[in-house]
Design a protein around this motif. Structure first.
Motif, PDB file in Angstrom:
ATOM      1  N   GLY A  20       0.782  -1.227   0.000  1.00 25.24           N
ATOM      2  CA  GLY A  20       0.000   0.000   0.000  1.00 25.24           C
ATOM      3  C   GLY A  20       0.813   1.276   0.000  1.00 25.24           C
ATOM      4  O   GLY A  20       0.257   2.359  -0.149  1.00 25.24           O
ATOM      5  N   GLU A  21       2.126   1.177   0.176  1.00 28.18           N
ATOM      6  CA  GLU A  21       2.963   2.374   0.207  1.00 28.18           C
ATOM      7  C   GLU A  21       3.042   2.992  -1.187  1.00 28.18           C
ATOM      8  O   GLU A  21       3.165   2.291  -2.183  1.00 28.18           O
ATOM      9  N   LYS A  22       2.964   4.317  -1.249  1.00 28.06           N
ATOM     10  CA  LYS A  22       3.023   5.028  -2.520  1.00 28.06           C
ATOM     11  C   LYS A  22       4.015   6.190  -2.401  1.00 28.06           C
ATOM     12  O   LYS A  22       3.636   7.331  -2.174  1.00 28.06           O
ATOM     13  N   PRO A  23       5.290   5.889  -2.579  1.00 22.99           N
ATOM     14  CA  PRO A  23       6.324   6.908  -2.363  1.00 22.99           C
ATOM     15  C   PRO A  23       6.519   7.891  -3.521  1.00 22.99           C
ATOM     16  O   PRO A  23       7.195   8.892  -3.362  1.00 22.99           O
ATOM     17  N   PHE A  24       5.928   7.649  -4.687  1.00 17.76           N
ATOM     18  CA  PHE A  24       6.150   8.500  -5.848  1.00 17.76           C
ATOM     19  C   PHE A  24       5.032   9.535  -5.978  1.00 17.76           C
ATOM     20  O   PHE A  24       3.913   9.214  -6.339  1.00 17.76           O
ATOM     21  N   GLU A  25       5.369  10.793  -5.663  1.00 20.21           N
ATOM     22  CA  GLU A  25       4.399  11.886  -5.703  1.00 20.21           C
ATOM     23  C   GLU A  25       4.286  12.450  -7.110  1.00 20.21           C
ATOM     24  O   GLU A  25       5.282  12.540  -7.825  1.00 20.21           O
ATOM     25  N   PHE A  70       1.884   7.347  -6.116  1.00 21.45           N
ATOM     26  CA  PHE A  70       1.921   6.091  -6.851  1.00 21.45           C
ATOM     27  C   PHE A  70       2.929   5.136  -6.255  1.00 21.45           C
ATOM     28  O   PHE A  70       3.917   5.540  -5.653  1.00 21.45           O
ATOM     29  N   ALA A  71       2.679   3.852  -6.454  1.00 17.47           N
ATOM     30  CA  ALA A  71       3.571   2.817  -5.925  1.00 17.47           C
ATOM     31  C   ALA A  71       4.828   2.681  -6.772  1.00 17.47           C
ATOM     32  O   ALA A  71       5.846   2.197  -6.292  1.00 17.47           O
ATOM     33  N   ASN A  72       4.777   3.120  -8.039  1.00 20.67           N
ATOM     34  CA  ASN A  72       5.965   3.028  -8.884  1.00 20.67           C
ATOM     35  C   ASN A  72       6.048   4.230  -9.817  1.00 20.67           C
ATOM     36  O   ASN A  72       5.051   4.904 -10.082  1.00 20.67           O
ATOM     37  N   SER A  73       7.235   4.484 -10.313  1.00 17.05           N
ATOM     38  CA  SER A  73       7.459   5.674 -11.133  1.00 17.05           C
ATOM     39  C   SER A  73       6.785   5.587 -12.494  1.00 17.05           C
ATOM     40  O   SER A  73       6.415   6.613 -13.062  1.00 17.05           O
ATOM     41  N   SER A  74       6.600   4.388 -13.036  1.00 19.04           N
ATOM     42  CA  SER A  74       5.953   4.283 -14.346  1.00 19.04           C
ATOM     43  C   SER A  74       4.478   4.682 -14.266  1.00 19.04           C
ATOM     44  O   SER A  74       3.953   5.314 -15.184  1.00 19.04           O
ATOM     45  N   ASP A  75       3.805   4.361 -13.168  1.00 18.17           N
ATOM     46  CA  ASP A  75       2.415   4.800 -12.993  1.00 18.17           C
ATOM     47  C   ASP A  75       2.346   6.319 -12.838  1.00 18.17           C
ATOM     48  O   ASP A  75       1.440   6.961 -13.350  1.00 18.17           O
ATOM     49  N   ARG A  76       3.325   6.879 -12.167  1.00 18.96           N
ATOM     50  CA  ARG A  76       3.376   8.343 -12.034  1.00 18.96           C
ATOM     51  C   ARG A  76       3.564   8.988 -13.409  1.00 18.96           C
ATOM     52  O   ARG A  76       2.910   9.977 -13.730  1.00 18.96           O
ATOM     53  N   HIS A  85       0.336   8.925 -15.335  1.00 24.70           N
ATOM     54  CA  HIS A  85      -0.578   9.911 -14.759  1.00 24.70           C
ATOM     55  C   HIS A  85      -0.225  11.330 -15.211  1.00 24.70           C
ATOM     56  O   HIS A  85      -1.114  12.146 -15.433  1.00 24.70           O
ATOM     57  N   SER A  86       1.047  11.624 -15.365  1.00 28.67           N
ATOM     58  CA  SER A  86       1.476  12.993 -15.675  1.00 28.67           C
ATOM     59  C   SER A  86       0.858  13.526 -16.957  1.00 28.67           C
ATOM     60  O   SER A  86       0.688  14.734 -17.114  1.00 28.67           O
ATOM     61  N   HIS A  87       0.462  12.653 -17.874  1.00 28.71           N
ATOM     62  CA  HIS A  87      -0.144  13.101 -19.130  1.00 28.71           C
ATOM     63  C   HIS A  87      -1.482  13.808 -18.915  1.00 28.71           C
ATOM     64  O   HIS A  87      -1.897  14.597 -19.763  1.00 28.71           O
ATOM     65  N   VAL A  88      -2.157  13.563 -17.807  1.00 26.61           N
ATOM     66  CA  VAL A  88      -3.441  14.235 -17.568  1.00 26.61           C
ATOM     67  C   VAL A  88      -3.245  15.727 -17.285  1.00 26.61           C
ATOM     68  O   VAL A  88      -4.189  16.488 -17.406  1.00 26.61           O
ATOM     69  N   HIS A  89      -2.024  16.126 -16.952  1.00 29.18           N
ATOM     70  CA  HIS A  89      -1.736  17.524 -16.658  1.00 29.18           C
ATOM     71  C   HIS A  89      -1.252  18.297 -17.890  1.00 29.18           C
ATOM     72  O   HIS A  89      -1.035  19.498 -17.808  1.00 29.18           O
ATOM     73  N   HIS A  99      -3.976   7.986 -21.357  1.00 29.39           N
ATOM     74  CA  HIS A  99      -3.712   6.798 -20.552  1.00 29.39           C
ATOM     75  C   HIS A  99      -3.943   5.537 -21.382  1.00 29.39           C
ATOM     76  O   HIS A  99      -4.903   5.475 -22.152  1.00 29.39           O
ATOM     77  N   PRO A 100      -3.085   4.533 -21.247  1.00 26.29           N
ATOM     78  CA  PRO A 100      -3.235   3.317 -22.053  1.00 26.29           C
ATOM     79  C   PRO A 100      -4.546   2.566 -21.819  1.00 26.29           C
ATOM     80  O   PRO A 100      -5.082   1.957 -22.745  1.00 26.29           O
ATOM     81  N   SER A 101      -5.102   2.649 -20.629  1.00 22.59           N
ATOM     82  CA  SER A 101      -6.360   1.941 -20.373  1.00 22.59           C
ATOM     83  C   SER A 101      -7.515   2.573 -21.161  1.00 22.59           C
ATOM     84  O   SER A 101      -8.435   1.870 -21.585  1.00 22.59           O
TER      85      SER A 101
END
Length: 82
Positions: free
Chosen positions: A14-19, A29-35, A38-42, A61-63
């Motif tokens: 559950g830890e999410k160190p990537f702001e 986020f739990a990992n830098s690739s998810d971050r 996400h950055s594309h929404v900005h 987003h790929p989904s």
């Protein structure tokens, strides 16, 4: 005793160190690739493009692209059998 590699660490469940690095966004986020995804929404960046001929849709987003492919382009790329 095995040497400790300081560049490797394990996350607590559950830890999410990537702001998110955008001011005013508190997503983590739990990992830098998810971050990065996400950055594309900005931004206006939409790097996930539909590859079906004649379709010019693109997504942040790929989904979202996967959903588009299932719903919108499935019939174009593989016509239904009668």
């Amino acid at each position: 005793m095995m040497p400790y590699n300081i560049s490797c660490y394990s996350l607590v469940a559950g830890e999410k160190p990537f702001e998110c690095e955008f001011e005013g966004c508190d997503r983590r986020f739990a990992n830098s690739s998810d971050r990065k995804k996400h950055s594309h929404v900005h931004t206006s960046d939409k790097p996930y493009n539909c590859r079906v001929r004649g379709c010019d849709k693109s997504y942040t987003h790929p989904s979202s692209l996967r959903k588009h492919m299932k719903v919108s382009c499935e019939t174009v790329s593989s016509p239904k059998m009668k």
